[in-house]
Design an enzyme around this catalytic site. Sequence first.
Site, short mmCIF file in Angstrom:
data_model
loop_
_atom_site.label_atom_id
_atom_site.label_comp_id
_atom_site.label_asym_id
_atom_site.label_seq_id
_atom_site.Cartn_x
_atom_site.Cartn_y
_atom_site.Cartn_z
N THR A 204 -0.52 -16.50 22.99
CA THR A 204 -0.13 -15.91 24.28
C THR A 204 0.12 -17.03 25.30
O THR A 204 -0.52 -18.07 25.24
CB THR A 204 -1.27 -14.99 24.76
N GLY A 234 -3.21 -5.01 23.73
CA GLY A 234 -4.30 -5.96 23.99
C GLY A 234 -4.57 -6.10 25.48
O GLY A 234 -4.16 -5.26 26.30
N ASP A 235 -5.25 -7.18 25.83
CA ASP A 235 -5.65 -7.40 27.22
C ASP A 235 -4.51 -7.95 28.09
O ASP A 235 -4.53 -7.78 29.31
CB ASP A 235 -6.81 -8.40 27.27
N1 ASP Z 1 -4.85 -11.59 24.01
C1 ASP Z 1 -3.74 -11.25 23.14
C2 ASP Z 1 -3.94 -9.88 22.59
O1 ASP Z 1 -5.06 -9.52 22.28
C3 ASP Z 1 -3.57 -12.21 22.01
C4 ASP Z 1 -3.41 -13.64 22.42
O2 ASP Z 1 -4.04 -14.10 23.38
O3 ASP Z 1 -2.63 -14.36 21.77
O4 ASP Z 1 -2.97 -9.18 22.41
#
Ligand code: ASP
Length: 370
Positions: A204, A234-235
Amino acid sequence: MQTTITRFALGLFLGLVAAGPLTAPAFAQDPNEPRWSLAIHGGAGTLDPERITPELRVQYEAALQDALDRGTQILKDGGSAVDAVKAAIVPLEDNPLFNAGRGAVFTWEGENELDASIMVGNDRSAGAVTGVKAIKNPILLADKVRTESRHVFLSGAGAEEFAVDKGLETAGPEWFATEHRREALVRMKARQLSAIDVDHKFGTVGAVALDLSGNLAAGTSTGGMTGKRWGRIGDSPMIGAGNYADNRSCAVSATGSGEYFIRVGVAKEICSRLRHRFRKEIDAAQATVPLDTDGNPTYIVHASEFIFDEAIVQEEADAVMAEVKDLGGSGGVILVTPDGYALYSFNTTGMYRGRATSDGVNEVAIFAGE
Ligand code: ASP
């Protein structure tokens, strides 16, 4: 030890307002001068120096430096924090090295579904999108949601219809799809691996900025986790979990195992902890101001006079990341504060990251301890 100092105190020669010994923060710049600050990330994870070839390392560092430079230029020129955040994130979305925009991970069904969010700290305006498949730069769409819709969070086909209405650039599946991400999905299915086992890292991307007017902004963009299914979100596009900005405290962008970041409410939690801590320190300083003969304070301490020791900010960010770890999650955050600190906190062996400030900091790094 008292770890705050006020601009007032600095201006009048260290002392008077705050009680106890004062620790001057390590700023090269005059504390009364406006400052800017930028931090970026390209994901955290189990990064092993042995697994990254020198060539790949150069590519990652060049991409991070380029993103940092683009955002920095805007801030130096007096541009806004939100423009700097977008300027830093767009090239990372376009770069197949990172799990955002081009180069996003694949869903279980073999598609690229993108999420992004953005927030501005003065009015706490926010925009977010999830599950978009055909918008070249999801971070720009998130910002359009913020500025040109009455909503905060749009999803799927509706978000794309809105993007087209607003004239955003579209792209076909071939733009986003990369061979190495497709291969990761195949490997995951064949060996029944988890997303973390197959990717070793979260890719990300995110940026947080403070501009010369004192405004904060945060942005985050992702493809999510390899093999995500059932419309998993996701977050990253969730305001408060993977992204948050509030001028009273900080701007945060996260990367990591999203389910845990959502449960802790990481980005908002860090900002809230800092805001309450600032308030307590200000009240304590106010209590030390001498009273006049009528019993009124001879001086009113104002929040804008405070500069906090970097260690306080780091402590709060680390405490929240420790909560993520306690629940079983991993990853990291970047943050900037109104005082111009640009910090990281991560519980993995590395995080692709960079920071630059008006105080002379300019660095990119990958592994912990660098
Ligand atoms: N936080 C992201 C998710 O859970 C993944 C990532 O940080 O690459 O979708």
